[in-house]
Write an enzyme that holds these catalytic residues in place. Structure first.
Site, mmCIF file in Angstrom:
data_model
loop_
_atom_site.group_PDB
_atom_site.id
_atom_site.type_symbol
_atom_site.label_atom_id
_atom_site.label_comp_id
_atom_site.label_asym_id
_atom_site.label_seq_id
_atom_site.Cartn_x
_atom_site.Cartn_y
_atom_site.Cartn_z
ATOM 1 N N GLU A 147 -26.398 -9.149 -53.570
ATOM 2 C CA GLU A 147 -27.383 -10.221 -53.531
ATOM 3 C C GLU A 147 -26.641 -11.511 -53.239
ATOM 4 O O GLU A 147 -25.504 -11.698 -53.685
ATOM 5 C CB GLU A 147 -28.128 -10.389 -54.868
ATOM 6 N N ASN A 152 -27.167 -19.977 -49.620
ATOM 7 C CA ASN A 152 -25.768 -19.779 -49.248
ATOM 8 C C ASN A 152 -25.667 -19.183 -47.842
ATOM 9 O O ASN A 152 -25.399 -17.998 -47.656
ATOM 10 C CB ASN A 152 -25.060 -18.899 -50.276
ATOM 11 N N TYR A 159 -21.534 -11.953 -44.255
ATOM 12 C CA TYR A 159 -22.055 -10.609 -44.478
ATOM 13 C C TYR A 159 -22.687 -10.040 -43.209
ATOM 14 O O TYR A 159 -22.475 -8.878 -42.869
ATOM 15 C CB TYR A 159 -23.065 -10.604 -45.636
#
Length: 188
Positions: A147, A152, A159
């Site tokens: 998560e 952010n 990611y």
């Protein structure tokens, strides 16, 4: 038939070892160091109880003096949670970065990842995530999840670059400020 019995015996022995041996004892890192572009080297290891204070120090430096996971929680993870492990990087005796993960059933779940501000943008997050992915493959996991705060964008970009896909939105996920979290998934 003899070959089959031998193969089956090895598989059963591996299964017994894998079932009872904590994940922190099964994980084998690809290397015990990480080289920075300026030819300095960071030590890499699976964290143990002696690294709890280092993990807390990294959190304090990354989260404005706060520790999202307190000493008791980190110590419990390392000492008692057979499905959890942490990888930590040090330069000399200074803690630099860490990642924590749980390997449960067929899912590897990243619980926390942090790099102290002076070492950001040096590839440490990428390296740590790749170590988790490598370990998940070695353990026959089907996916890696995490998560991330919806605000952010830097972490989300990292990611995504590594191949994580956006999943569902988790409303008011973070306890202190009730910010939403975005689930991200890497299919192995």
């Amino acid at each position: 038939m003899k070959n089959f019995k031998s193969w089956l015996s090895k598989k059963l022995e591996y299964s017994k070892t894998r079932t009872f041996l904590p994940i922190a004892n099964r994980i084998k890192l690809e290397k015990t160091f990480y080289s920075l572009s300026d030819e300095r080297f960071l030590n890499v290891k699976i964290a143990d109880e002696h690294d709890v204070d280092s993990i807390l120090e990294i959190q304090r430096l990354c989260y404005n003096g706060h520790t999202p996971w307190d000493r008791i929680a980190v110590l419990h993870e390392i000492r008692y949670n057979k499905n959890a492990f942490y990888i930590i990087l040090h330069e000399d005796n200074q803690p630099i970065a860490f990642v924590g993960a749980w390997f449960v059933a067929s899912e590897a779940h990243i619980t926390n990842i942090a790099t102290i501000p002076n070492y950001e943008r040096k590839g440490l997050g990428t390296y740590l995530l790749k170590e988790i992915i490598h370990s998940a493959l070695e353990e026959n996991m089907s996916k890696v999840t995490l998560e991330v705060r919806v605000s952010n964008h830097v972490a989300q970009s990292l990611y995504t670059t590594l191949g994580f896909q956006k999943g569902r939105l988790k409303k008011e996920y973070y306890a202190k400020d009730h910010e939403d979290a975005l689930e991200m998934i890497y299919i192995l």
